[in-house]
Design a protein around this motif. Structure first.
Motif, PDB file in Angstrom:
ATOM      1  N   ARG A  32     -15.011  28.194  51.507  1.00  0.00           N
ATOM      2  CA  ARG A  32     -14.748  29.101  52.622  1.00  0.00           C
ATOM      3  C   ARG A  32     -14.685  28.349  53.944  1.00  0.00           C
ATOM      4  O   ARG A  32     -13.847  28.636  54.808  1.00  0.00           O
ATOM      5  CB  ARG A  32     -15.830  30.179  52.694  1.00  0.00           C
TER       6      ARG A  32
ATOM      7  N   GLN B  54     -13.678  25.425  54.397  1.00  0.00           N
ATOM      8  CA  GLN B  54     -12.436  24.658  54.457  1.00  0.00           C
ATOM      9  C   GLN B  54     -11.210  25.559  54.394  1.00  0.00           C
ATOM     10  O   GLN B  54     -10.100  25.086  54.208  1.00  0.00           O
ATOM     11  CB  GLN B  54     -12.388  23.654  53.299  1.00  0.00           C
TER      12      GLN B  54
ATOM     13  N   ASN C  58      -9.512  27.262  56.621  1.00  0.00           N
ATOM     14  CA  ASN C  58      -8.465  27.046  57.618  1.00  0.00           C
ATOM     15  C   ASN C  58      -7.585  25.860  57.259  1.00  0.00           C
ATOM     16  O   ASN C  58      -6.353  25.939  57.313  1.00  0.00           O
ATOM     17  CB  ASN C  58      -9.092  26.821  58.997  1.00  0.00           C
TER      18      ASN C  58
ATOM     19  N   SER D 122      -5.494  26.738  54.118  1.00  0.00           N
ATOM     20  CA  SER D 122      -4.379  27.643  54.387  1.00  0.00           C
ATOM     21  C   SER D 122      -3.263  26.928  55.131  1.00  0.00           C
ATOM     22  O   SER D 122      -2.069  27.163  54.875  1.00  0.00           O
ATOM     23  CB  SER D 122      -4.861  28.853  55.196  1.00  0.00           C
ATOM     24  N   GLY D 123      -3.635  26.034  56.045  1.00  0.00           N
ATOM     25  CA  GLY D 123      -2.615  25.267  56.755  1.00  0.00           C
ATOM     26  C   GLY D 123      -1.817  24.382  55.826  1.00  0.00           C
ATOM     27  O   GLY D 123      -0.584  24.309  55.911  1.00  0.00           O
TER      28      GLY D 123
ATOM     29  N   ASP E 203     -12.561  19.308  65.876  1.00  0.00           N
ATOM     30  CA  ASP E 203     -13.003  20.554  65.258  1.00  0.00           C
ATOM     31  C   ASP E 203     -12.109  21.728  65.655  1.00  0.00           C
ATOM     32  O   ASP E 203     -12.578  22.832  65.948  1.00  0.00           O
ATOM     33  CB  ASP E 203     -14.462  20.856  65.636  1.00  0.00           C
ATOM     34  N   ARG E 204     -10.805  21.487  65.633  1.00  0.00           N
ATOM     35  CA  ARG E 204      -9.813  22.535  65.903  1.00  0.00           C
ATOM     36  C   ARG E 204      -8.902  22.703  64.684  1.00  0.00           C
ATOM     37  O   ARG E 204      -7.695  22.879  64.816  1.00  0.00           O
ATOM     38  CB  ARG E 204      -8.978  22.174  67.140  1.00  0.00           C
TER      39      ARG E 204
ATOM     40  N   GLY F 214      -8.486  25.117  62.627  1.00  0.00           N
ATOM     41  CA  GLY F 214      -7.777  26.392  62.522  1.00  0.00           C
ATOM     42  C   GLY F 214      -6.397  26.361  63.136  1.00  0.00           C
ATOM     43  O   GLY F 214      -5.478  27.058  62.675  1.00  0.00           O
ATOM     44  N   TRP F 215      -6.224  25.543  64.173  1.00  0.00           N
ATOM     45  CA  TRP F 215      -4.925  25.471  64.830  1.00  0.00           C
ATOM     46  C   TRP F 215      -3.879  24.750  63.985  1.00  0.00           C
ATOM     47  O   TRP F 215      -2.675  24.900  64.213  1.00  0.00           O
ATOM     48  CB  TRP F 215      -5.067  24.795  66.184  1.00  0.00           C
TER      49      TRP F 215
ATOM     50  N   ALA G 288      -3.424  25.405  60.804  1.00  0.00           N
ATOM     51  CA  ALA G 288      -2.831  26.514  60.057  1.00  0.00           C
ATOM     52  C   ALA G 288      -1.902  27.336  60.942  1.00  0.00           C
ATOM     53  O   ALA G 288      -0.811  27.737  60.519  1.00  0.00           O
ATOM     54  CB  ALA G 288      -3.934  27.399  59.471  1.00  0.00           C
ATOM     55  N   ILE G 289      -2.328  27.578  62.189  1.00  0.00           N
ATOM     56  CA  ILE G 289      -1.488  28.365  63.104  1.00  0.00           C
ATOM     57  C   ILE G 289      -0.180  27.628  63.392  1.00  0.00           C
ATOM     58  O   ILE G 289       0.906  28.234  63.400  1.00  0.00           O
ATOM     59  CB  ILE G 289      -2.261  28.641  64.411  1.00  0.00           C
TER      60      ILE G 289
END
Length: 340
Positions: free
Chosen positions: A129, A131, A133, A136-137, A267-268, A270-271, A273-274
């Motif tokens: 969980r 990992q 982000n 998904s990227g 530590d970004r 998530g970006w 994946a975006i």
């Protein structure tokens, strides 16, 4: 850490098998046995232990547990094929190497004094969980990298071979260059100072940018000739395709540093994946539109636009994050000359 990563990667690998085998298992599909083994072999590369040895500064171990066995497998399967062995021998040997490499790595790690990795089952799901982000990227990136040929086949079926040849040469080039950002992961992670982190991130980006310029220029000039050699004259990469592909190599080399190195270090994650989602939307739209009008060159231009969007999003976030890394205070106060 290594054992936990190996188990979580293996869980994801097994969970993806139903989707991976969807096409090879279609009833009546030709060479289904070869396709199944080739699919499993390609996916099993994801459990490679190379990341661990790069992070711990042991590149020789990569040669011993992964690269050398892979070379031996290729040579052995090639010899067997020359003597009439079935076609599935080649992907089978490759699959065995991919699955054997992490086991050899684990044995190597357990021999180190005071290094006896143990984990609890309760750690596995929270780790996956955490990992999510990054996973998904990577999934979105893999999807829109795999779809362009299918999209070209829909809007311009007559140029599929030409487009595939240009993209195949480009992917081969990028696969070779992947070792550079991989090798920088440990170097970036070895520093704690904000100033040093900022300098190293910028240095890694500039290094990959320079690499991209060199590789992209080489691709632009050599791809037409290489296509004649690799594809035995059956398909030709035009100069315009080569130029677009060279620009694409440059952008991808740079985004590997801004995303996989810079955003991860800050530590970004998530970006990433975006940015991949933004690139996928752009790519799927423009490949269809430009491919129908400008054929192979237009489709590759759509890919280039998608990667530019990915890079633009990552650069924007990276710039904002780097601005927050304030330089360390000086040891001496220059205003009064007193030591702090």
């Amino acid at each position: 850490m290594f054992l936990l990563a190996l188990i979580t990667r293996s869980v994801v690998f097994v969970a993806c098998l139903p989707v991976l085998l969807l096409v090879p298992l279609i009833p009546g599909a030709p060479y289904s046995d070869v396709a199944i083994l080739a699919t499993l072999s390609a996916a099993a590369v994801g459990v490679s232990p190379n990341w661990y040895f790069l992070g711990t500064g042991q590149p020789t171990k990569i040669l011993l547990v992964d690269s050398l066995p892979r070379v031996v497998a290729v040579v052995a399967s090639s010899v067997l094929l020359l003597f009439g062995a079935p076609l599935w021998i080649s992907p089978l040997f490759s699959l065995l190497v991919s699955l054997g490499a992490p086991l050899l790595a684990w044995r190597s790690i357990r021999r180190i004094p005071h290094e006896h990795p143990r984990i609890a089952l309760a750690e596995i799901w929270p780790t996956i969980r955490a990992q999510g982000n990054a996973l998904s990227g990577r999934a979105v990136s893999a999807l829109y990298m795999a779809l362009p040929t299918v999209l070209v086949a829909i809007v311009a079926p007559g140029v599929v071979a030409q487009f595939s040849a240009a993209e195949r040469l480009m992917r081969m080039t990028l696969a070779v260059l992947q070792s550079v950002p991989n090798s920088l992961q440990g170097w970036l992670g070895a520093t704690l100072s904000p100033r040093s982190r900022r300098d190293r991130i910028l240095g890694a980006i500039l290094l990959n940018l320079a690499l991209g310029v060199a590789a992209g220029t080489s691709y632009a000039f050599l791809a037409p000739w290489a296509s004649q050699v690799v594809f035995t004259g059956s398909v030709e990469v035009t100069p315009l395709l080569a130029l677009t592909g060279g620009a694409l190599v440059l952008v991808v080399c740079t985004s590997r540093a801004t995303g996989g190195l810079g955003l991860v270090n800050l530590d970004r994650v998530g970006w990433i994946a975006i940015s991949a989602i933004a690139g996928a939307v752009t790519g799927l739209t423009l490949i269809l539109a430009l491919g129908s009008i400008f054929k192979a060159e237009g489709a590759l231009l759509g890919e280039l636009a998608a990667e530019c969007v990915v890079l633009a999003v990552q650069l924007f976030v990276l710039n904002k994050s780097l601005q927050k890394l304030q330089p360390e205070p000086d040891i001496f106060d220059l205003s009064d000359g007193k030591q702090r």
